[in-house]
Design a protein around this motif. Sequence first.
Motif, PDB file in Angstrom:
ATOM      1  N   THR A 142       0.403  -1.273  -0.007  1.00 22.96           N
ATOM      2  CA  THR A 142      -0.246   0.503  -0.136  1.00 22.96           C
ATOM      3  C   THR A 142       0.500   1.527  -0.035  1.00 22.96           C
ATOM      4  O   THR A 142       0.513   2.351  -0.402  1.00 22.96           O
ATOM      5  N   LYS A 143       1.951   1.179   0.855  1.00 21.69           N
ATOM      6  CA  LYS A 143       2.968   2.781   0.645  1.00 21.69           C
ATOM      7  C   LYS A 143       3.706   2.700  -0.628  1.00 21.69           C
ATOM      8  O   LYS A 143       3.324   3.949  -0.952  1.00 21.69           O
ATOM      9  N   VAL A 144       3.635   1.525  -1.116  1.00 29.71           N
ATOM     10  CA  VAL A 144       4.667   1.461  -2.593  1.00 29.71           C
ATOM     11  C   VAL A 144       3.810   2.087  -3.709  1.00 29.71           C
ATOM     12  O   VAL A 144       3.877   3.031  -4.568  1.00 29.71           O
ATOM     13  N   LEU A 145       1.851   2.167  -3.547  1.00 30.35           N
ATOM     14  CA  LEU A 145       0.890   2.374  -4.065  1.00 30.35           C
ATOM     15  C   LEU A 145       1.186   3.520  -4.288  1.00 30.35           C
ATOM     16  O   LEU A 145       1.155   4.684  -5.127  1.00 30.35           O
ATOM     17  N   LEU A 146       1.082   3.751  -3.427  1.00 29.22           N
ATOM     18  CA  LEU A 146       0.692   5.364  -2.541  1.00 29.22           C
ATOM     19  C   LEU A 146       1.922   6.564  -2.492  1.00 29.22           C
ATOM     20  O   LEU A 146       1.359   7.752  -3.412  1.00 29.22           O
ATOM     21  N   ILE A 147       2.718   6.402  -2.810  1.00 28.71           N
ATOM     22  CA  ILE A 147       4.019   7.239  -2.685  1.00 28.71           C
ATOM     23  C   ILE A 147       4.742   7.201  -4.217  1.00 28.71           C
ATOM     24  O   ILE A 147       4.427   8.363  -5.390  1.00 28.71           O
ATOM     25  N   ASP A 148       4.240   6.516  -5.151  1.00 32.71           N
ATOM     26  CA  ASP A 148       4.506   6.268  -6.284  1.00 32.71           C
ATOM     27  C   ASP A 148       3.552   6.316  -7.227  1.00 32.71           C
ATOM     28  O   ASP A 148       3.770   7.435  -8.313  1.00 32.71           O
ATOM     29  N   GLY A 149       2.382   6.487  -6.728  1.00 28.87           N
ATOM     30  CA  GLY A 149       1.093   7.018  -6.883  1.00 28.87           C
ATOM     31  C   GLY A 149       0.852   8.850  -7.305  1.00 28.87           C
ATOM     32  O   GLY A 149       0.933   9.590  -7.982  1.00 28.87           O
ATOM     33  N   PHE A 150       1.619   9.365  -5.225  1.00 27.17           N
ATOM     34  CA  PHE A 150       1.430  10.890  -5.460  1.00 27.17           C
ATOM     35  C   PHE A 150       2.474  11.444  -6.136  1.00 27.17           C
ATOM     36  O   PHE A 150       2.293  12.333  -6.852  1.00 27.17           O
ATOM     37  N   LEU A 151       3.471  10.668  -6.581  1.00 28.14           N
ATOM     38  CA  LEU A 151       5.213  11.275  -7.246  1.00 28.14           C
ATOM     39  C   LEU A 151       3.935  11.000  -8.629  1.00 28.14           C
ATOM     40  O   LEU A 151       4.803  12.513  -9.293  1.00 28.14           O
TER      41      LEU A 151
ATOM     42  N   VAL B  71       1.150  11.972  -9.519  1.00 30.23           N
ATOM     43  CA  VAL B  71       0.263  12.390 -10.074  1.00 30.23           C
ATOM     44  C   VAL B  71       0.705  13.815  -9.971  1.00 30.23           C
ATOM     45  O   VAL B  71       0.389  14.733 -10.259  1.00 30.23           O
ATOM     46  N   LEU B  72       1.794  14.531  -9.410  1.00 24.66           N
ATOM     47  CA  LEU B  72       2.639  15.202  -8.775  1.00 24.66           C
ATOM     48  C   LEU B  72       2.706  15.853 -10.156  1.00 24.66           C
ATOM     49  O   LEU B  72       2.935  17.216 -10.510  1.00 24.66           O
TER      50      LEU B  72
ATOM     51  N   ALA C 135       8.230  17.329 -21.197  1.00 30.07           N
ATOM     52  CA  ALA C 135       7.989  15.890 -21.507  1.00 30.07           C
ATOM     53  C   ALA C 135       8.424  15.298 -21.169  1.00 30.07           C
ATOM     54  O   ALA C 135       7.771  13.889 -19.980  1.00 30.07           O
ATOM     55  N   GLY C 136       9.276  15.837 -19.826  1.00 25.65           N
ATOM     56  CA  GLY C 136      10.248  15.120 -19.490  1.00 25.65           C
ATOM     57  C   GLY C 136       9.530  14.199 -17.490  1.00 25.65           C
ATOM     58  O   GLY C 136       8.992  13.474 -17.333  1.00 25.65           O
ATOM     59  N   LEU C 137       8.844  15.148 -16.973  1.00 22.85           N
ATOM     60  CA  LEU C 137       7.637  15.044 -16.442  1.00 22.85           C
ATOM     61  C   LEU C 137       6.704  14.794 -16.829  1.00 22.85           C
ATOM     62  O   LEU C 137       5.762  13.717 -15.705  1.00 22.85           O
ATOM     63  N   ALA C 138       6.085  14.405 -17.302  1.00 21.22           N
ATOM     64  CA  ALA C 138       4.849  13.818 -18.323  1.00 21.22           C
ATOM     65  C   ALA C 138       5.589  12.626 -18.859  1.00 21.22           C
ATOM     66  O   ALA C 138       4.061  11.677 -18.020  1.00 21.22           O
TER      67      ALA C 138
ATOM     68  N   LEU D  64       5.547   6.612 -14.362  1.00 24.16           N
ATOM     69  CA  LEU D  64       5.830   5.740 -13.195  1.00 24.16           C
ATOM     70  C   LEU D  64       4.217   5.361 -13.327  1.00 24.16           C
ATOM     71  O   LEU D  64       4.161   3.908 -12.183  1.00 24.16           O
ATOM     72  N   LEU D  65       3.053   5.454 -13.325  1.00 24.98           N
ATOM     73  CA  LEU D  65       1.562   4.520 -13.469  1.00 24.98           C
ATOM     74  C   LEU D  65       0.953   4.160 -14.070  1.00 24.98           C
ATOM     75  O   LEU D  65       0.583   2.659 -13.011  1.00 24.98           O
ATOM     76  N   CYS D  66       1.701   4.034 -14.629  1.00 29.78           N
ATOM     77  CA  CYS D  66       1.704   2.312 -15.734  1.00 29.78           C
ATOM     78  C   CYS D  66       2.396   1.046 -15.295  1.00 29.78           C
ATOM     79  O   CYS D  66       1.565  -0.103 -15.171  1.00 29.78           O
ATOM     80  N   TYR D  67       3.406   1.747 -14.667  1.00 25.84           N
ATOM     81  CA  TYR D  67       4.419   0.188 -14.303  1.00 25.84           C
ATOM     82  C   TYR D  67       3.921   0.016 -13.127  1.00 25.84           C
ATOM     83  O   TYR D  67       3.974  -1.274 -12.628  1.00 25.84           O
ATOM     84  N   ARG D  68       3.425   1.297 -12.033  1.00 25.30           N
ATOM     85  CA  ARG D  68       3.065   0.737 -11.087  1.00 25.30           C
ATOM     86  C   ARG D  68       1.644   0.148 -11.183  1.00 25.30           C
ATOM     87  O   ARG D  68       1.510  -0.765  -9.977  1.00 25.30           O
ATOM     88  N   ALA D  69       0.691   0.324 -12.072  1.00 26.74           N
ATOM     89  CA  ALA D  69      -0.719  -0.610 -12.165  1.00 26.74           C
ATOM     90  C   ALA D  69      -0.221  -1.992 -12.642  1.00 26.74           C
ATOM     91  O   ALA D  69      -1.388  -2.422 -12.493  1.00 26.74           O
ATOM     92  N   TYR D  70       0.278  -2.079 -13.362  1.00 30.44           N
ATOM     93  CA  TYR D  70       1.087  -3.762 -14.071  1.00 30.44           C
ATOM     94  C   TYR D  70       1.645  -4.109 -13.123  1.00 30.44           C
ATOM     95  O   TYR D  70       1.088  -5.753 -11.572  1.00 30.44           O
TER      96      TYR D  70
END
Length: 124
Positions: free
Chosen positions: A5-14, A16-17, A94-97, A103-109
């Motif tokens: 859960t921590k990994v999903l929240l941290i990576d997801g927050f990063l 989205v930011l 472009a780098g931020l996007a 990160l969202l795609c990788y962590r979703a998988y």
Amino acid sequence: MKPRTKVLLIDGFLAVLCLVQVWLNIDDGMSWPLAALFTVTTVLATYAGEHGTTDRLPGSKITRTVALIVVLGAAILIGGSLLGPDLITSVLLAGLAGLGVGLLCYRAYFGLVRPVPAVRLERV
């Protein structure tokens, strides 16, 4: 809180930011093909880091991380001085996007579909 859960929240927050920052500055212009390249690069680099591919490189993990940051930082500074502020803004957006989407795609998988790699769970 569970490590997964921590990994999903941290990576997801990063992620989205990063995407919020891009959204706030999208009127400055962004190279969409370059963003796609950064997305693929982010997914490949994250996969390599979490699945032990980078363990074959010389030096400790901290040495490799510092070397990567120095090389990328120097490339951004040199590119900014040579290309001009408008183009470097486009590249950074472009780098931020790419970082956010990758990160969202990788962590979703590797987090929702498949389990989070043990190496990442240990680092939490």
